[in-house]
Motif scaffolding. Structure first.
Motif, PDB file in Angstrom:
ATOM      1  N   ARG A   4      -9.699   6.461   3.106  1.00 39.98           N
ATOM      2  CA  ARG A   4     -10.117   6.175   1.736  1.00 39.98           C
ATOM      3  C   ARG A   4      -9.870   7.377   0.841  1.00 39.98           C
ATOM      4  O   ARG A   4     -10.365   8.463   1.108  1.00 39.98           O
ATOM      5  N   LEU A   5      -9.124   7.130  -0.212  1.00 38.08           N
ATOM      6  CA  LEU A   5      -8.751   8.210  -1.112  1.00 38.08           C
ATOM      7  C   LEU A   5      -8.448   7.590  -2.468  1.00 38.08           C
ATOM      8  O   LEU A   5      -7.711   6.610  -2.533  1.00 38.08           O
ATOM      9  N   SER A   6      -9.035   8.145  -3.542  1.00 39.84           N
ATOM     10  CA  SER A   6      -8.700   7.617  -4.864  1.00 39.84           C
ATOM     11  C   SER A   6      -7.351   8.194  -5.285  1.00 39.84           C
ATOM     12  O   SER A   6      -6.891   9.192  -4.736  1.00 39.84           O
ATOM     13  N   LYS A   7      -6.759   7.540  -6.278  1.00 36.11           N
ATOM     14  CA  LYS A   7      -5.477   7.998  -6.807  1.00 36.11           C
ATOM     15  C   LYS A   7      -5.618   9.440  -7.333  1.00 36.11           C
ATOM     16  O   LYS A   7      -4.746  10.276  -7.121  1.00 36.11           O
ATOM     17  N   LYS A   8      -6.749   9.712  -8.003  1.00 39.97           N
ATOM     18  CA  LYS A   8      -6.976  11.038  -8.575  1.00 39.97           C
ATOM     19  C   LYS A   8      -7.098  12.090  -7.464  1.00 39.97           C
ATOM     20  O   LYS A   8      -6.502  13.164  -7.543  1.00 39.97           O
ATOM     21  N   GLN A   9      -7.873  11.771  -6.444  1.00 38.20           N
ATOM     22  CA  GLN A   9      -8.024  12.700  -5.315  1.00 38.20           C
ATOM     23  C   GLN A   9      -6.665  12.969  -4.666  1.00 38.20           C
ATOM     24  O   GLN A   9      -6.338  14.103  -4.343  1.00 38.20           O
ATOM     25  N   SER A  10      -5.884  11.929  -4.502  1.00 36.39           N
ATOM     26  CA  SER A  10      -4.587  12.116  -3.842  1.00 36.39           C
ATOM     27  C   SER A  10      -3.658  12.974  -4.690  1.00 36.39           C
ATOM     28  O   SER A  10      -2.919  13.813  -4.179  1.00 36.39           O
TER      29      SER A  10
ATOM     30  N   LEU B 278     -16.168  13.040   5.214  1.00 38.51           N
ATOM     31  CA  LEU B 278     -16.571  12.330   4.002  1.00 38.51           C
ATOM     32  C   LEU B 278     -15.639  11.181   3.666  1.00 38.51           C
ATOM     33  O   LEU B 278     -14.421  11.300   3.810  1.00 38.51           O
ATOM     34  N   ASN B 279     -16.219  10.099   3.191  1.00 33.75           N
ATOM     35  CA  ASN B 279     -15.451   8.993   2.640  1.00 33.75           C
ATOM     36  C   ASN B 279     -15.176   9.305   1.169  1.00 33.75           C
ATOM     37  O   ASN B 279     -16.103   9.394   0.365  1.00 33.75           O
ATOM     38  N   GLY B 280     -13.897   9.493   0.824  1.00 41.54           N
ATOM     39  CA  GLY B 280     -13.512   9.915  -0.520  1.00 41.54           C
ATOM     40  C   GLY B 280     -14.025   9.012  -1.616  1.00 41.54           C
ATOM     41  O   GLY B 280     -14.272   9.451  -2.747  1.00 41.54           O
TER      42      GLY B 280
ATOM     43  N   LEU C  44       0.826  -1.191   0.000  1.00 46.66           N
ATOM     44  CA  LEU C  44       0.000   0.000   0.000  1.00 46.66           C
ATOM     45  C   LEU C  44       0.871   1.255   0.000  1.00 46.66           C
ATOM     46  O   LEU C  44       0.592   2.230  -0.692  1.00 46.66           O
ATOM     47  N   LYS C  45       1.950   1.220   0.765  1.00 42.67           N
ATOM     48  CA  LYS C  45       2.882   2.355   0.805  1.00 42.67           C
ATOM     49  C   LYS C  45       3.513   2.565  -0.574  1.00 42.67           C
ATOM     50  O   LYS C  45       3.723   3.683  -1.016  1.00 42.67           O
ATOM     51  N   TRP C  46       3.780   1.445  -1.235  1.00 43.33           N
ATOM     52  CA  TRP C  46       4.412   1.507  -2.553  1.00 43.33           C
ATOM     53  C   TRP C  46       3.429   2.062  -3.587  1.00 43.33           C
ATOM     54  O   TRP C  46       3.802   2.831  -4.465  1.00 43.33           O
ATOM     55  N   TYR C  47       2.138   1.712  -3.476  1.00 40.30           N
ATOM     56  CA  TYR C  47       1.131   2.150  -4.437  1.00 40.30           C
ATOM     57  C   TYR C  47       0.842   3.647  -4.294  1.00 40.30           C
ATOM     58  O   TYR C  47       0.492   4.321  -5.247  1.00 40.30           O
ATOM     59  N   TYR C  48       0.976   4.167  -3.093  1.00 44.29           N
ATOM     60  CA  TYR C  48       0.739   5.595  -2.830  1.00 44.29           C
ATOM     61  C   TYR C  48       2.015   6.252  -2.294  1.00 44.29           C
ATOM     62  O   TYR C  48       2.052   6.672  -1.141  1.00 44.29           O
ATOM     63  N   PRO C  49       3.052   6.367  -3.115  1.00 44.60           N
ATOM     64  CA  PRO C  49       4.334   6.867  -2.599  1.00 44.60           C
ATOM     65  C   PRO C  49       4.306   8.340  -2.211  1.00 44.60           C
ATOM     66  O   PRO C  49       5.177   8.792  -1.469  1.00 44.60           O
ATOM     67  N   ASP C  50       3.302   9.098  -2.718  1.00 41.35           N
ATOM     68  CA  ASP C  50       3.248  10.528  -2.388  1.00 41.35           C
ATOM     69  C   ASP C  50       2.640  10.796  -1.027  1.00 41.35           C
ATOM     70  O   ASP C  50       2.688  11.912  -0.529  1.00 41.35           O
ATOM     71  N   LEU C  51       2.029   9.792  -0.444  1.00 42.63           N
ATOM     72  CA  LEU C  51       1.440   9.972   0.880  1.00 42.63           C
ATOM     73  C   LEU C  51       2.505   9.653   1.936  1.00 42.63           C
ATOM     74  O   LEU C  51       3.436   8.906   1.687  1.00 42.63           O
ATOM     75  N   ILE C  52       2.339  10.252   3.114  1.00 37.95           N
ATOM     76  CA  ILE C  52       3.316  10.018   4.180  1.00 37.95           C
ATOM     77  C   ILE C  52       2.789   8.936   5.118  1.00 37.95           C
ATOM     78  O   ILE C  52       1.723   9.083   5.720  1.00 37.95           O
ATOM     79  N   TRP C  53       3.519   7.858   5.200  1.00 39.83           N
ATOM     80  CA  TRP C  53       3.083   6.687   5.993  1.00 39.83           C
ATOM     81  C   TRP C  53       3.845   6.607   7.313  1.00 39.83           C
ATOM     82  O   TRP C  53       3.375   6.005   8.274  1.00 39.83           O
ATOM     83  N   ASP C  54       5.042   7.113   7.318  1.00 36.18           N
ATOM     84  CA  ASP C  54       5.871   7.104   8.530  1.00 36.18           C
ATOM     85  C   ASP C  54       7.062   8.001   8.254  1.00 36.18           C
ATOM     86  O   ASP C  54       7.237   8.476   7.126  1.00 36.18           O
ATOM     87  N   TYR C  55       7.858   8.266   9.275  1.00 36.34           N
ATOM     88  CA  TYR C  55       9.056   9.080   9.092  1.00 36.34           C
ATOM     89  C   TYR C  55      10.251   8.220   9.455  1.00 36.34           C
ATOM     90  O   TYR C  55      10.341   7.758  10.591  1.00 36.34           O
TER      91      TYR C  55
ATOM     92  N   THR D 162      -2.230  16.488  -3.105  1.00 35.72           N
ATOM     93  CA  THR D 162      -0.813  16.647  -2.756  1.00 35.72           C
ATOM     94  C   THR D 162      -0.246  17.990  -3.232  1.00 35.72           C
ATOM     95  O   THR D 162       0.810  18.395  -2.784  1.00 35.72           O
ATOM     96  N   LYS D 163      -0.985  18.678  -4.111  1.00 36.60           N
ATOM     97  CA  LYS D 163      -0.520  20.019  -4.510  1.00 36.60           C
ATOM     98  C   LYS D 163      -0.638  21.014  -3.350  1.00 36.60           C
ATOM     99  O   LYS D 163       0.132  21.960  -3.255  1.00 36.60           O
ATOM    100  N   ASP D 164      -1.655  20.821  -2.516  1.00 38.49           N
ATOM    101  CA  ASP D 164      -1.915  21.773  -1.426  1.00 38.49           C
ATOM    102  C   ASP D 164      -1.586  21.247  -0.034  1.00 38.49           C
ATOM    103  O   ASP D 164      -1.481  22.018   0.911  1.00 38.49           O
ATOM    104  N   PHE D 165      -1.505  19.927   0.085  1.00 44.92           N
ATOM    105  CA  PHE D 165      -1.366  19.342   1.417  1.00 44.92           C
ATOM    106  C   PHE D 165      -0.259  18.298   1.462  1.00 44.92           C
ATOM    107  O   PHE D 165       0.039  17.658   0.454  1.00 44.92           O
ATOM    108  N   GLN D 166       0.270  18.103   2.671  1.00 45.87           N
ATOM    109  CA  GLN D 166       0.977  16.863   2.958  1.00 45.87           C
ATOM    110  C   GLN D 166      -0.093  15.900   3.436  1.00 45.87           C
ATOM    111  O   GLN D 166      -0.811  16.206   4.395  1.00 45.87           O
ATOM    112  N   ILE D 167      -0.225  14.766   2.768  1.00 47.28           N
ATOM    113  CA  ILE D 167      -1.248  13.806   3.163  1.00 47.28           C
ATOM    114  C   ILE D 167      -0.629  12.796   4.134  1.00 47.28           C
ATOM    115  O   ILE D 167       0.305  12.071   3.782  1.00 47.28           O
ATOM    116  N   ILE D 168      -1.137  12.817   5.341  1.00 45.92           N
ATOM    117  CA  ILE D 168      -0.531  12.023   6.415  1.00 45.92           C
ATOM    118  C   ILE D 168      -1.354  10.769   6.673  1.00 45.92           C
ATOM    119  O   ILE D 168      -2.515  10.853   7.104  1.00 45.92           O
TER     120      ILE D 168
END
Ligand SMILES: [Zn+2]
Length: 204
Positions: free
Chosen positions: A122-128, A90-92, A11-22, A132-138
């Protein structure tokens, strides 16, 4: 059980732009509390954190911030950070990109943050991609399971202390539903991880 305490690597690999841990050399943990603030539990959580000089991040629902302004102000006053968790929780997956973004903006009108966490994870690839342009997604790498009424507080305690590593992001809930488990687990988790030499930091 329909979920895992530890986020799978795929899952981390599929969404590399999201922050999963530091990744961190330091013994530090990022505690996060979703869905608040609440009149019933926010101040109790803040007291527990204060006992261990712990800082945390609260992903707040805009609608709840409007009805619990004092509790929200206390979060900020105590040196914690806050993130956007939509206005209506909301559930994305159930909303178009436009209505989802509109709800996130509405939350942004209540308080400002560059951090975002999608409700239900829950977040679609498109939503993410747009967000990511405006937010760090944690996101997180350890789930306490405190929302699960089939678990005990002891189960949640074990889920956290057995799965954290340096730089882990842990999810709890500032909600009436999660409180019976959170009230048991959180004080014990703070004590155990402090004893192991961890400090607790807010995401900034
Ligand atoms: Zn939530």
């Amino acid at each position: 059980m329909s979920y895992l305490y530890k986020t799978p690597r795929l899952l981390k690999w599929y969404y590399p732009d999201l922050i999963w841990d530091y990744t961190s050399e330091e013994k530090c943990i990022y505690l996060t509390f979703d869905d608040g603030p609440t009149k019933e539990h926010t101040n109790w959580i803040l007291e527990q954190l204060e006992d261990y000089n712990a800082k945390a991040t609260f992903f707040c629902v805009g609608n709840n911030v409007e009805s619990c302004r004092d509790e929200f102000d206390n979060i900020i006053k105590k040196g914690h950070t806050v993130g956007n968790h939509t206005f209506n929780h909301l559930n994305g997956r159930n909303h178009s990109l436009l209505s989802y973004i509109r709800d996130i903006r509405k939350c942004g009108d209540v308080f400002k943050s560059k951090l975002f966490r999608p409700p239900h994870g829950r977040l679609s690839k498109k939503q993410s991609m747009v967000l990511t342009k405006d937010f760090q997604i944690i996101m997180w790498d350890v789930l306490s399971g405190d929302f699960d009424t089939n678990l005990s507080g002891e189960d949640c305690y074990n889920a956290v202390v057995n799965n954290v590593v340096n730089g882990s992001i842990v999810v709890f809930h500032d909600s009436i539903k999660a409180a019976p488990r959170l009230k048991v687990a959180l004080p014990k988790i703070l004590k155990e991880l402090s004893d192991r030499g961890y400090t607790f930091k807010a995401i900034s």
